[in-house]
Design an enzyme around this catalytic site. Sequence first.
Site, PDB file in Angstrom:
ATOM      1  N   GLU A 171       0.822  -1.206   0.000  1.00  0.00           N
ATOM      2  CA  GLU A 171       0.000   0.000   0.000  1.00  0.00           C
ATOM      3  C   GLU A 171       0.860   1.262   0.000  1.00  0.00           C
ATOM      4  O   GLU A 171       1.936   1.281   0.589  1.00  0.00           O
ATOM      5  CB  GLU A 171      -0.934   0.002   1.230  1.00  0.00           C
ATOM      6  N   GLU A 217      -8.525   1.959  -4.754  1.00  0.00           N
ATOM      7  CA  GLU A 217      -9.602   1.561  -3.844  1.00  0.00           C
ATOM      8  C   GLU A 217     -10.408   2.764  -3.392  1.00  0.00           C
ATOM      9  O   GLU A 217      -9.845   3.746  -2.899  1.00  0.00           O
ATOM     10  CB  GLU A 217      -9.021   0.823  -2.623  1.00  0.00           C
TER      11      GLU A 217
HETATM   12  N1  LIG Z   1     -14.688  -8.115   3.651  1.00  0.00           N
HETATM   13  C1  LIG Z   1     -13.846  -7.185   3.218  1.00  0.00           C
HETATM   14  N2  LIG Z   1     -14.092  -6.571   2.049  1.00  0.00           N
HETATM   15  C2  LIG Z   1     -13.258  -5.599   1.584  1.00  0.00           C
HETATM   16  O1  LIG Z   1     -13.505  -5.066   0.481  1.00  0.00           O
HETATM   17  C3  LIG Z   1     -12.098  -5.273   2.355  1.00  0.00           C
HETATM   18  C4  LIG Z   1     -11.885  -5.950   3.567  1.00  0.00           C
HETATM   19  N3  LIG Z   1     -12.778  -6.875   3.978  1.00  0.00           N
HETATM   20  N4  LIG Z   1     -10.797  -5.688   4.346  1.00  0.00           N
HETATM   21  C5  LIG Z   1      -9.735  -4.906   3.798  1.00  0.00           C
HETATM   22  C6  LIG Z   1     -10.265  -3.813   3.012  1.00  0.00           C
HETATM   23  C7  LIG Z   1     -11.044  -2.782   3.824  1.00  0.00           C
HETATM   24  N5  LIG Z   1     -11.970  -2.300   2.834  1.00  0.00           N
HETATM   25  C8  LIG Z   1     -13.033  -1.446   3.114  1.00  0.00           C
HETATM   26  C9  LIG Z   1     -13.540  -1.354   4.386  1.00  0.00           C
HETATM   27  C10 LIG Z   1     -14.621  -0.549   4.662  1.00  0.00           C
HETATM   28  C11 LIG Z   1     -15.184   0.210   3.658  1.00  0.00           C
HETATM   29  C12 LIG Z   1     -16.346   1.081   3.976  1.00  0.00           C
HETATM   30  O2  LIG Z   1     -16.821   1.126   5.102  1.00  0.00           O
HETATM   31  N6  LIG Z   1     -16.867   1.787   2.991  1.00  0.00           N
HETATM   32  C13 LIG Z   1     -18.096   2.555   3.091  1.00  0.00           C
HETATM   33  C14 LIG Z   1     -17.991   3.848   2.331  1.00  0.00           C
HETATM   34  C15 LIG Z   1     -17.285   4.917   3.087  1.00  0.00           C
HETATM   35  C16 LIG Z   1     -17.441   6.240   2.403  1.00  0.00           C
HETATM   36  O3  LIG Z   1     -18.390   6.407   1.612  1.00  0.00           O
HETATM   37  O4  LIG Z   1     -16.609   7.140   2.677  1.00  0.00           O
HETATM   38  C17 LIG Z   1     -19.226   1.769   2.434  1.00  0.00           C
HETATM   39  O5  LIG Z   1     -20.356   1.872   2.906  1.00  0.00           O
HETATM   40  O6  LIG Z   1     -18.952   1.053   1.464  1.00  0.00           O
HETATM   41  C18 LIG Z   1     -14.667   0.133   2.385  1.00  0.00           C
HETATM   42  C19 LIG Z   1     -13.582  -0.698   2.117  1.00  0.00           C
HETATM   43  C20 LIG Z   1     -11.829  -3.009   1.599  1.00  0.00           C
HETATM   44  N7  LIG Z   1     -11.212  -4.255   1.987  1.00  0.00           N
HETATM   45  C1  LIG Z   2      -9.163  -5.301  -1.419  1.00  0.00           C
HETATM   46  C2  LIG Z   2      -7.865  -5.784  -1.972  1.00  0.00           C
HETATM   47  C3  LIG Z   2      -7.332  -4.888  -3.038  1.00  0.00           C
HETATM   48  C4  LIG Z   2      -6.873  -6.007  -0.880  1.00  0.00           C
HETATM   49  O1  LIG Z   2      -5.896  -5.328  -0.720  1.00  0.00           O
HETATM   50  C5  LIG Z   2      -7.123  -7.117   0.041  1.00  0.00           C
HETATM   51  O2  LIG Z   2      -8.059  -7.922  -0.195  1.00  0.00           O
HETATM   52  O3  LIG Z   2      -6.390  -7.225   1.020  1.00  0.00           O
HETATM   53 MG   LIG Z   3      -4.915  -5.672   1.143  1.00  0.00          MG
END
Ligand SMILES: Nc1nc(=O)c2c([nH]1)NC[C@@H]1CN(c3ccc(C(=O)N[C@@H](CCC(=O)O)C(=O)O)cc3)CN21
Ligand SMILES: CC(C)C(=O)C(=O)O
Ligand SMILES: [Mg+2]
EC number: 2.1.2.11
Length: 288
Positions: free
Chosen positions: A139, A205
């Site tokens: 990252e 992302e």
């Molecule tokens: N199960 C899982 N899915 C993922 O895509 C993921 C993980 N874990 N762990 C590592 C990272 C963390 N990620 C994340 C974690 C939280 C949000 C999240 O809460 N997003 C909000 C939007 C926030 C905003 O609009 O500013 C959402 O509701 O999607 C997004 C990506 C993506 N990655």
């Molecule tokens: C969401 C992807 C890009 C990642 O870094 C992960 O799965 O750890």
């Molecule tokens: Mg990762």
Amino acid sequence: MTQLSAAHTKPSDGSKALYGGKGTRRITVRDIALAKERGEKWPMLTAYDATTASVFDEAGIPVMLVGDSAANCHLGYETTVPVTMDEMTMLSAAVVRGTSRALIVGDLPFGSYQEGPVQALRSATRLVKEAGVGAVKLEGGERSHEQIRLLVESGIPVMAHIGLTPQSVNSMGYRVQGRGEEAAQQLLRDAKAVQDAGAFAVVLELVPAELAAEVTRVLHIPTVGIGAGPETDAQVLVWTDMLGLTGGRVPKFVKQYANLREVMGNAVKAFAEDVVGGTFPLDEHSVH
Ligand SMILES: Nc1nc(=O)c2c([nH]1)NC[C@@H]1CN(c3ccc(C(=O)N[C@@H](CCC(=O)O)C(=O)O)cc3)CN21
Ligand SMILES: CC(C)C(=O)C(=O)O
Ligand SMILES: [Mg+2]
């Protein structure tokens, strides 16, 4: 016509396509570069174990990421922060053993490259030698360019990851990145920095779709989107999210293609009821 220039044209039989191609040897970073020249989009999924990875390999998924999301999706941690090199090495080795065609990318966990390029090289070398991955991911954009450069110079292909970088959850939270002119300029600088450092691809992302489209146009390396709109060269999802196995809330960029949690829950209940009711095992499941 030379072989090289032939490879630059779109294959009519799909024989060279990353997805749907007929090749059986392992995909390389060179194949990934040629796909961008052909304007071909490709899918990527995470994988954390050999059996699941073998399903994706047989389905033709050309690139798999042993994500540090294994922390929350496989090992039960709250965030990706605690997962270790020992854990990532064991899971990456399993995914490599379960596949024969996909390029396997091992995610470098938090704390395994932040000290500097030499630590990054030591960690990446472990994933290459002990797990057999074909590439690693880390990252950070401008802040990680020295790490990327040393790994690439040492012969280890690097996938970069900018925008929302979950290992920085304690300082950044999980928020959309690149909103507003200043943040958009920073994201563009990060994208160019990782390309200049030699990354073969970059994950974007949770970035606004218009900005991800611009980055994809400006870069000559492929962009891999997750919550970054439809214009990136590739798309990645966490496998337990897209197959409906993750418990609790999933990010809103996820499309759920199955409900494995329900399928597995129902099957397990059927087994339990058979055992309690004495209808499993039957004679056909018994030896005499
Ligand atoms: N199960 C899982 N899915 C993922 O895509 C993921 C993980 N874990 N762990 C590592 C990272 C963390 N990620 C994340 C974690 C939280 C949000 C999240 O809460 N997003 C909000 C939007 C926030 C905003 O609009 O500013 C959402 O509701 O999607 C997004 C990506 C993506 N990655
Ligand atoms: C969401 C992807 C890009 C990642 O870094 C992960 O799965 O750890
Ligand atoms: Mg990762």
